[in-house]
Design a protein around this motif. Structure first.
Motif, PDB file in Angstrom:
ATOM      1  N   VAL A  44       0.911  -1.347   0.050  1.00  0.00           N
ATOM      2  CA  VAL A  44       0.046  -0.095  -0.030  1.00  0.00           C
ATOM      3  C   VAL A  44       0.877   1.162   0.013  1.00  0.00           C
ATOM      4  O   VAL A  44       1.681   1.437   0.943  1.00  0.00           O
ATOM      5  N   HIS A  45       0.662   2.208  -0.889  1.00  0.00           N
ATOM      6  CA  HIS A  45       1.158   3.515  -1.048  1.00  0.00           C
ATOM      7  C   HIS A  45       0.208   4.503  -0.709  1.00  0.00           C
ATOM      8  O   HIS A  45      -0.837   4.531  -0.910  1.00  0.00           O
ATOM      9  N   TRP A  46       0.703   5.370   0.083  1.00  0.00           N
ATOM     10  CA  TRP A  46      -0.091   6.617   0.681  1.00  0.00           C
ATOM     11  C   TRP A  46       0.239   7.790  -0.041  1.00  0.00           C
ATOM     12  O   TRP A  46       0.991   8.451   0.336  1.00  0.00           O
ATOM     13  N   HIS A  47      -0.675   7.861  -1.080  1.00  0.00           N
ATOM     14  CA  HIS A  47      -0.268   8.956  -1.905  1.00  0.00           C
ATOM     15  C   HIS A  47      -0.774  10.366  -1.463  1.00  0.00           C
ATOM     16  O   HIS A  47      -1.688  10.528  -0.843  1.00  0.00           O
ATOM     17  N   GLY A  48       0.224  11.146  -1.097  1.00  0.00           N
ATOM     18  CA  GLY A  48       0.215  12.896  -0.637  1.00  0.00           C
ATOM     19  C   GLY A  48       0.579  12.801   0.754  1.00  0.00           C
ATOM     20  O   GLY A  48       0.974  13.731   1.243  1.00  0.00           O
ATOM     21  N   HIS A  92      -6.151  12.950   0.566  1.00  0.00           N
ATOM     22  CA  HIS A  92      -5.241  12.062   0.116  1.00  0.00           C
ATOM     23  C   HIS A  92      -5.691  10.850  -0.345  1.00  0.00           C
ATOM     24  O   HIS A  92      -7.154  10.527  -0.018  1.00  0.00           O
ATOM     25  N   TRP A  93      -5.138   9.643  -0.722  1.00  0.00           N
ATOM     26  CA  TRP A  93      -5.479   8.472  -1.263  1.00  0.00           C
ATOM     27  C   TRP A  93      -4.508   7.437  -1.047  1.00  0.00           C
ATOM     28  O   TRP A  93      -3.333   7.798  -1.029  1.00  0.00           O
ATOM     29  N   PHE A  94      -4.907   6.232  -1.130  1.00  0.00           N
ATOM     30  CA  PHE A  94      -3.989   5.228  -1.090  1.00  0.00           C
ATOM     31  C   PHE A  94      -4.325   4.146  -2.302  1.00  0.00           C
ATOM     32  O   PHE A  94      -5.592   3.898  -2.728  1.00  0.00           O
ATOM     33  N   HIS A  95      -3.339   3.323  -2.595  1.00  0.00           N
ATOM     34  CA  HIS A  95      -3.320   2.322  -3.847  1.00  0.00           C
ATOM     35  C   HIS A  95      -2.192   1.555  -3.466  1.00  0.00           C
ATOM     36  O   HIS A  95      -1.129   1.900  -3.273  1.00  0.00           O
ATOM     37  N   PRO A  96      -1.987   0.359  -4.363  1.00  0.00           N
ATOM     38  CA  PRO A  96      -0.958  -0.344  -4.527  1.00  0.00           C
ATOM     39  C   PRO A  96       0.036   0.147  -5.551  1.00  0.00           C
ATOM     40  O   PRO A  96      -0.141   1.135  -6.163  1.00  0.00           O
ATOM     41  N   HIS A  97       1.129  -0.331  -5.278  1.00  0.00           N
ATOM     42  CA  HIS A  97       2.548   0.175  -6.289  1.00  0.00           C
ATOM     43  C   HIS A  97       2.970  -0.957  -6.867  1.00  0.00           C
ATOM     44  O   HIS A  97       4.287  -0.875  -7.058  1.00  0.00           O
ATOM     45  N   THR A  98       2.220  -1.912  -7.501  1.00  0.00           N
ATOM     46  CA  THR A  98       2.811  -3.221  -8.136  1.00  0.00           C
ATOM     47  C   THR A  98       2.110  -3.160  -9.343  1.00  0.00           C
ATOM     48  O   THR A  98       0.699  -3.314  -9.515  1.00  0.00           O
ATOM     49  N   MET A 119       3.176  14.341 -12.991  1.00  0.00           N
ATOM     50  CA  MET A 119       4.590  14.028 -12.008  1.00  0.00           C
ATOM     51  C   MET A 119       4.287  14.034 -10.706  1.00  0.00           C
ATOM     52  O   MET A 119       3.817  15.225 -10.476  1.00  0.00           O
ATOM     53  N   HIS A 120       4.687  13.014 -10.261  1.00  0.00           N
ATOM     54  CA  HIS A 120       4.187  12.812  -8.755  1.00  0.00           C
ATOM     55  C   HIS A 120       5.682  12.575  -7.884  1.00  0.00           C
ATOM     56  O   HIS A 120       6.492  11.717  -8.636  1.00  0.00           O
ATOM     57  N   LEU A 121       5.843  13.112  -6.949  1.00  0.00           N
ATOM     58  CA  LEU A 121       6.739  12.685  -6.074  1.00  0.00           C
ATOM     59  C   LEU A 121       6.488  12.439  -4.667  1.00  0.00           C
ATOM     60  O   LEU A 121       5.530  12.723  -4.123  1.00  0.00           O
ATOM     61  N   HIS A 122       7.176  11.291  -4.265  1.00  0.00           N
ATOM     62  CA  HIS A 122       6.793  10.518  -2.971  1.00  0.00           C
ATOM     63  C   HIS A 122       7.365  11.505  -1.615  1.00  0.00           C
ATOM     64  O   HIS A 122       8.484  11.744  -1.921  1.00  0.00           O
ATOM     65  N   GLY A 123       6.787  11.419  -0.655  1.00  0.00           N
ATOM     66  CA  GLY A 123       7.235  11.769   0.738  1.00  0.00           C
ATOM     67  C   GLY A 123       7.530  13.215   0.877  1.00  0.00           C
ATOM     68  O   GLY A 123       8.110  13.581   1.887  1.00  0.00           O
ATOM     69  N   VAL A 180       9.772   9.396  -8.017  1.00  0.00           N
ATOM     70  CA  VAL A 180       9.505  10.565  -8.938  1.00  0.00           C
ATOM     71  C   VAL A 180       9.079   9.804 -10.125  1.00  0.00           C
ATOM     72  O   VAL A 180       9.856   9.195 -10.824  1.00  0.00           O
ATOM     73  N   HIS A 181       7.605   9.922 -10.551  1.00  0.00           N
ATOM     74  CA  HIS A 181       7.178   9.240 -11.554  1.00  0.00           C
ATOM     75  C   HIS A 181       5.803   9.823 -12.279  1.00  0.00           C
ATOM     76  O   HIS A 181       5.334  10.617 -11.581  1.00  0.00           O
ATOM     77  N   CYS A 182       5.799   9.445 -13.532  1.00  0.00           N
ATOM     78  CA  CYS A 182       4.603   9.586 -14.027  1.00  0.00           C
ATOM     79  C   CYS A 182       3.433   8.861 -13.505  1.00  0.00           C
ATOM     80  O   CYS A 182       3.368   7.641 -13.369  1.00  0.00           O
ATOM     81  N   HIS A 183       2.500   9.708 -13.155  1.00  0.00           N
ATOM     82  CA  HIS A 183       1.162   8.841 -12.586  1.00  0.00           C
ATOM     83  C   HIS A 183       0.236   8.431 -13.806  1.00  0.00           C
ATOM     84  O   HIS A 183      -1.079   7.648 -13.163  1.00  0.00           O
ATOM     85  N   ASN A 184       0.454   8.409 -14.955  1.00  0.00           N
ATOM     86  CA  ASN A 184      -0.204   7.695 -16.035  1.00  0.00           C
ATOM     87  C   ASN A 184       0.325   6.079 -15.677  1.00  0.00           C
ATOM     88  O   ASN A 184       1.515   6.015 -15.976  1.00  0.00           O
TER      89      ASN A 184
END
Ligand code: C2O
Ligand code: CU
Length: 504
Positions: free
Chosen positions: A111-115, A151-157, A443-447, A484-488
């Motif tokens: 689970v990744h906690w986006h934001g 915020h929201w959460f989702h897998p990162h796989t 473009m999304h940056l974690h943390g 740091v990644h594209c959220h597409n």
């Protein structure tokens, strides 16, 4: 109970003490040092500095195969529990979350906690911040939640996020300055799983590239479908090509337009609407028929209020808006940008017929705000400071080859630190996003949250248009390894990802 103030929630207090710890390790200043690991003591030390109340909130997230009814059609998919979206988690800033993922999926997950800017080992990125949670196993995420907002959460796989595995996490501000009567969380999603194969099938198909000789437009000049791929989906707001993937459905809170959700309130009620784009490959333009909206936050962070007709959300982005409701029945519509389809919910404060499934309120064509036109609220604006380090993040690749990448390098999950953007604890970091492709990228940056320009909004996900260069700044106050990644989801999966890594 310790005193809590808004600035400490946004990390203001952490940088300095973290620096002290680093200096104590005797390696401060040397960027040739080894990369901080998620399990390093510094990660724990910074967590101890966060403003927490000590209150622990426990949740269970059961990820499993399930079925949802989408407007009369039953689809087999993967979800968190029996709801789509998964049940909203609600906490107050300062709480400690203790959320156990029970992975009952047929494959590994996390689970990744986006934001949320949390301790690095809880960020939920397999092979980068933790081992994948194997099928049938459990994993408990425990960390202080100090970032108020939507915020929201989702897998990162893989492509799991493009199934039903997503849900909101709303963090209340104990000193909330806004007043309103109601609040609604509105999650937007493009849906294909169980209707048109699976997201894994789509990834297989797009990986092969889109240069199949059938470029261009359909009959009416609109987008044309080829298998799961979409040709000629264009949007002026997105600077051209809007998306690559055809979705048979667009959902608001898990419902298609023929079976929409209804939000009820009293006429005159002031409502805070929390918009989240959980889509895989679709930007949404959102408007409420008969109303203007006041934008108050983006990506959980307050902005100077701005009245608009519609907002544009890339995948992963959030907007909070305030509206004062008229008397009647109104469509809340999310236009799938460039794809000529809509998602619908109904807002009802009085009697009257529900709007038709295909309704398109005029407000969609009114004044739309881009996030870069907003100004950060002074309470979250970064102090003026010269960046100590500058990283060029060039977005590269093409639709034809489907070789989306950063600085020409496709991210390798087996060697995640290769080509990493190095930073040191305490630095002000400037990231220069340059989009050298013919398509927009969220473009999304974690943390961390960066600030756009010198006084733009604080954000974690930013639309970068084709040909555009955008400079963003953040304070390196959360040691670890951060994507740091594209959220597409399809762009990210084929390689448009990189790593921001702290040196020790
Ligand atoms: Cu929504 Cu890498 O995350
Ligand atoms: Cu992209």
């Amino acid at each position: 109970m310790p005193e809590i103030n808004r600035r400490s929630f946004i990390g203001g207090g952490i940088a300095l003490s973290g620096l002290g710890l680093l200096a104590a390790c005797g390696k401060s200043g040397a960027s040739s040092g080894a990369l901080v690991k998620p399990t390093d003591a510094i990660v724990d030390a910074v967590e101890k500095e966060r403003a927490g109340t000590g209150k622990v909130r426990k949740f269970t997230l059961r990820a499993a195969e399930t079925e949802f009814d989408l407007g009369g059609r039953t689809v087999r998919t993967w979800g968190y529990g029996d709801e789509l979206p998964g049940k909203e988690l609600r906490l107050t800033a300062g709480d400690t979350i203790e959320a156990t993922l029970e992975n009952r999926l047929p494959e590994e997950s996390s689970v990744h906690w986006h934001g949320l800017a949390m301790r690095n080992d809880m960020d939920g990125v397999p092979h980068v911040t933790q081992d994948p949670v194997k099928a049938g196993k459990d994993f408990t995420y425990r960390f202080i939640v100090d970032t108020p907002g939507t915020h929201w959460f989702h897998p990162h796989t893989g492509t799991q996020i493009d199934r039903g595995l997503y849900a909101p996490i709303i963090v209340d501000d104990p000193r909330e300055p806004l007043s309103y009567d109601e609040e609604w969380t509105v999650m937007l999603d493009d849906w294909l799983d169980g209707v048109d194969g699976t997201p894994d099938d789509v990834l297989e198909e797009v990986r092969g590239g889109m240069d199949h000789g059938a470029h261009g437009m359909g009959d009416g000049g609109g987008p044309m479908r080829m298998g799961s791929m979409l040709m000629g989906a264009t949007s002026d707001l997105l600077g051209g090509d809007a998306g690559d993937v055809f979705y048979p459905m667009h959902l608001i809170n898990g419902r298609p337009g023929n079976d929409p959700r209804t939000f009820k309130a009293e006429p005159g009620a002031r409502v805070r609407i929390r918009l989240v784009n959980a889509g895989g490959d679709t930007a949404y333009r959102v408007a409420l028929g008969g109303h203007r909206m006041t934008v108050t936050h983006t990506d959980g962070h307050p902005v100077e209020h701005r009245e608009v007709d519609a907002v544009l959300l890339g995948m992963g982005e959030r907007y909070d808006v305030l509206v004062t409701l008229d008397d009647g029945v109104f469509p809340l519509v999310a236009l799938a940008e460039g794809k000529d389809e809509t998602a619908l919910a109904v807002v009802r404060t009085g009697s009257g017929r529900a709007p038709g499934e295909k309704v398109r309120p005029d407000e969609l064509d009114g004044e739309v705000v881009h996030s870069t036109e907003l100004t950060a609220d002074p309470s979250v604006r970064l102090e003026k400071r010269k960046p100590e380090v500058r990283h060029e993040v060039e977005l590269t690749g093409s639709m034809a080859a489907y070789d989306w990448a950063i600085n020409g390098r496709r991210f390798d999950h087996g060697k995640p630190t290769e080509g990493a953007f190095k930073v040191e604890q305490g630095q002000r970091v400037r990231v220069v996003f340059t989009n050298s492709t013919e398509m927009w990228h969220p473009m999304h940056l974690h943390g961390h949250t960066f600030q756009v320009g010198s006084k733009g909004p604080r954000k974690d996900t930013l639309i970068v248009l084709p040909g555009e260069t955008v400079e963003v700044d953040f304070d390196a106050d959360n040691p670890g390894r951060w994507l740091v990644h594209c959220h597409n989801i399809y762009h990210g999966e084929v390689g448009m990802m990189g790593l921001v890594a702290y040196t020790s």
